[in-house]
Design a protein around this motif. Structure first.
Motif, mmCIF file in Angstrom:
data_model
loop_
_atom_site.group_PDB
_atom_site.id
_atom_site.type_symbol
_atom_site.label_atom_id
_atom_site.label_comp_id
_atom_site.label_asym_id
_atom_site.label_seq_id
_atom_site.Cartn_x
_atom_site.Cartn_y
_atom_site.Cartn_z
ATOM 1 N N THR A 161 -26.707 -7.823 -21.152
ATOM 2 C CA THR A 161 -26.135 -7.892 -22.499
ATOM 3 C C THR A 161 -26.808 -9.002 -23.300
ATOM 4 O O THR A 161 -27.182 -8.804 -24.462
ATOM 5 C CB THR A 161 -24.609 -8.133 -22.426
ATOM 6 O OG1 THR A 161 -24.012 -7.057 -21.694
ATOM 7 C CG2 THR A 161 -23.991 -8.216 -23.805
ATOM 8 N N VAL A 162 -26.959 -10.172 -22.689
ATOM 9 C CA VAL A 162 -27.613 -11.292 -23.364
ATOM 10 C C VAL A 162 -29.070 -10.927 -23.693
ATOM 11 O O VAL A 162 -29.545 -11.174 -24.800
ATOM 12 C CB VAL A 162 -27.538 -12.572 -22.501
ATOM 13 C CG1 VAL A 162 -28.436 -13.663 -23.046
ATOM 14 C CG2 VAL A 162 -26.098 -13.064 -22.413
ATOM 15 N N ALA A 163 -29.767 -10.310 -22.766
ATOM 16 C CA ALA A 163 -31.167 -9.927 -22.980
ATOM 17 C C ALA A 163 -31.277 -8.938 -24.134
ATOM 18 O O ALA A 163 -32.169 -9.065 -24.988
ATOM 19 C CB ALA A 163 -31.750 -9.330 -21.706
ATOM 20 N N ARG A 164 -30.367 -7.952 -24.167
ATOM 21 C CA ARG A 164 -30.396 -6.963 -25.251
ATOM 22 C C ARG A 164 -30.138 -7.626 -26.596
ATOM 23 O O ARG A 164 -30.832 -7.364 -27.577
ATOM 24 C CB ARG A 164 -29.365 -5.858 -24.987
ATOM 25 C CG ARG A 164 -29.437 -4.707 -25.973
ATOM 26 C CD ARG A 164 -28.480 -3.590 -25.620
ATOM 27 N NE ARG A 164 -27.089 -3.962 -25.587
ATOM 28 C CZ ARG A 164 -26.320 -4.154 -26.664
ATOM 29 N NH1 ARG A 164 -26.810 -4.008 -27.852
ATOM 30 N NH2 ARG A 164 -25.053 -4.475 -26.532
ATOM 31 N N ARG A 165 -29.182 -8.530 -26.663
ATOM 32 C CA ARG A 165 -28.882 -9.226 -27.927
ATOM 33 C C ARG A 165 -30.048 -10.106 -28.374
ATOM 34 O O ARG A 165 -30.371 -10.164 -29.556
ATOM 35 C CB ARG A 165 -27.607 -10.058 -27.774
ATOM 36 C CG ARG A 165 -26.374 -9.198 -27.700
ATOM 37 C CD ARG A 165 -25.125 -10.010 -27.588
ATOM 38 N NE ARG A 165 -23.967 -9.143 -27.501
ATOM 39 C CZ ARG A 165 -22.799 -9.510 -27.023
ATOM 40 N NH1 ARG A 165 -22.627 -10.740 -26.571
ATOM 41 N NH2 ARG A 165 -21.805 -8.664 -26.984
ATOM 42 N N ILE A 166 -30.675 -10.783 -27.429
ATOM 43 C CA ILE A 166 -31.837 -11.618 -27.756
ATOM 44 C C ILE A 166 -32.983 -10.745 -28.271
ATOM 45 O O ILE A 166 -33.661 -11.096 -29.241
ATOM 46 C CB ILE A 166 -32.265 -12.472 -26.541
ATOM 47 C CG1 ILE A 166 -31.231 -13.564 -26.297
ATOM 48 C CG2 ILE A 166 -33.643 -13.080 -26.747
ATOM 49 C CD1 ILE A 166 -31.449 -14.365 -25.026
ATOM 50 N N ALA A 167 -33.183 -9.588 -27.656
ATOM 51 C CA ALA A 167 -34.244 -8.673 -28.096
ATOM 52 C C ALA A 167 -33.961 -8.144 -29.495
ATOM 53 O O ALA A 167 -34.869 -8.064 -30.329
ATOM 54 C CB ALA A 167 -34.375 -7.514 -27.103
ATOM 55 N N ILE A 168 -32.696 -7.810 -29.764
ATOM 56 C CA ILE A 168 -32.317 -7.329 -31.102
ATOM 57 C C ILE A 168 -32.536 -8.431 -32.137
ATOM 58 O O ILE A 168 -33.100 -8.187 -33.212
ATOM 59 C CB ILE A 168 -30.855 -6.830 -31.107
ATOM 60 C CG1 ILE A 168 -30.745 -5.534 -30.303
ATOM 61 C CG2 ILE A 168 -30.356 -6.627 -32.535
ATOM 62 C CD1 ILE A 168 -29.311 -5.101 -30.016
ATOM 63 N N ASP A 169 -32.111 -9.645 -31.817
ATOM 64 C CA ASP A 169 -32.300 -10.768 -32.746
ATOM 65 C C ASP A 169 -33.788 -11.024 -33.016
ATOM 66 O O ASP A 169 -34.190 -11.284 -34.158
ATOM 67 C CB ASP A 169 -31.648 -12.038 -32.200
ATOM 68 C CG ASP A 169 -30.124 -11.964 -32.219
ATOM 69 O OD1 ASP A 169 -29.582 -11.078 -32.903
ATOM 70 O OD2 ASP A 169 -29.497 -12.804 -31.541
#
Length: 162
Positions: A58-66
């Protein structure tokens, strides 16, 4: 932290590689940012492995989106054109001036020097071809070419000064 990295870094990297369309350096940066977030929140990480993995993804996906949003918000970088690949300009003035300068200086050379320069530089013949056409040894062609160029430089210098 070492155990967390050893257990989850590879699957996270593959996940981020898919999110970044195969851009390895971007996926590596995002993985590093994800691990940094995990390190900052070590005290709040879920103790069970499956919950921890869900949290990391989840953190990785959010960082990638940001990161993708940040790239879109920045203006597109524009590179400078490679000046060596641009076509040369149509200005032939320098070539005309050089040709006229050499033409004025050639009559000041000896006939032997002039003949060697014409064979080599104006007609584009090799030293052995020039030697055969002039009926002299190849070494003589090379020697005369050397001294003819020196004499031509001197003649051009006197033409420009006069």
């Amino acid at each position: 932290m070492q155990a967390l990295h050893a257990d989850h870094a590879e699957p996270l990297y593959r996940f981020l590689l898919r999110l970044t369309w195969g851009e390895r350096h971007v996926a590596e940066d995002l993985l590093q940012d994800t691990m940094l977030q995990a390190w900052r929140h070590l005290d709040r990480l879920p103790p069970e492995s499956e919950a921890l993995r869900r949290w990391l993804f989840t953190v990785a996906r959010r960082i990638a989106i940001d990161a993708a949003r940040a790239r879109k918000a920045r203006p597109t970088e524009v590179g400078m054109p490679d000046m060596t690949q641009l076509p040369e300009s149509a200005d032939v003035t320098d070539g005309v001036v050089a040709t006229q300068t050499v033409r004025r200086a050639l009559p000041k050379l000896s006939a032997a020097h002039r003949a060697v320069l014409i064979e080599l530089y104006f007609l584009g013949r090799s030293t052995d071809e020039a030697a055969a056409r002039l009926g002299i040894p190849e070494g003589t062609v090379k020697s005369r070419a050397h001294y003819a160029l020196r004499a031509l430089r001197a003649a051009i210098g006197s033409t420009e000064a006069g």
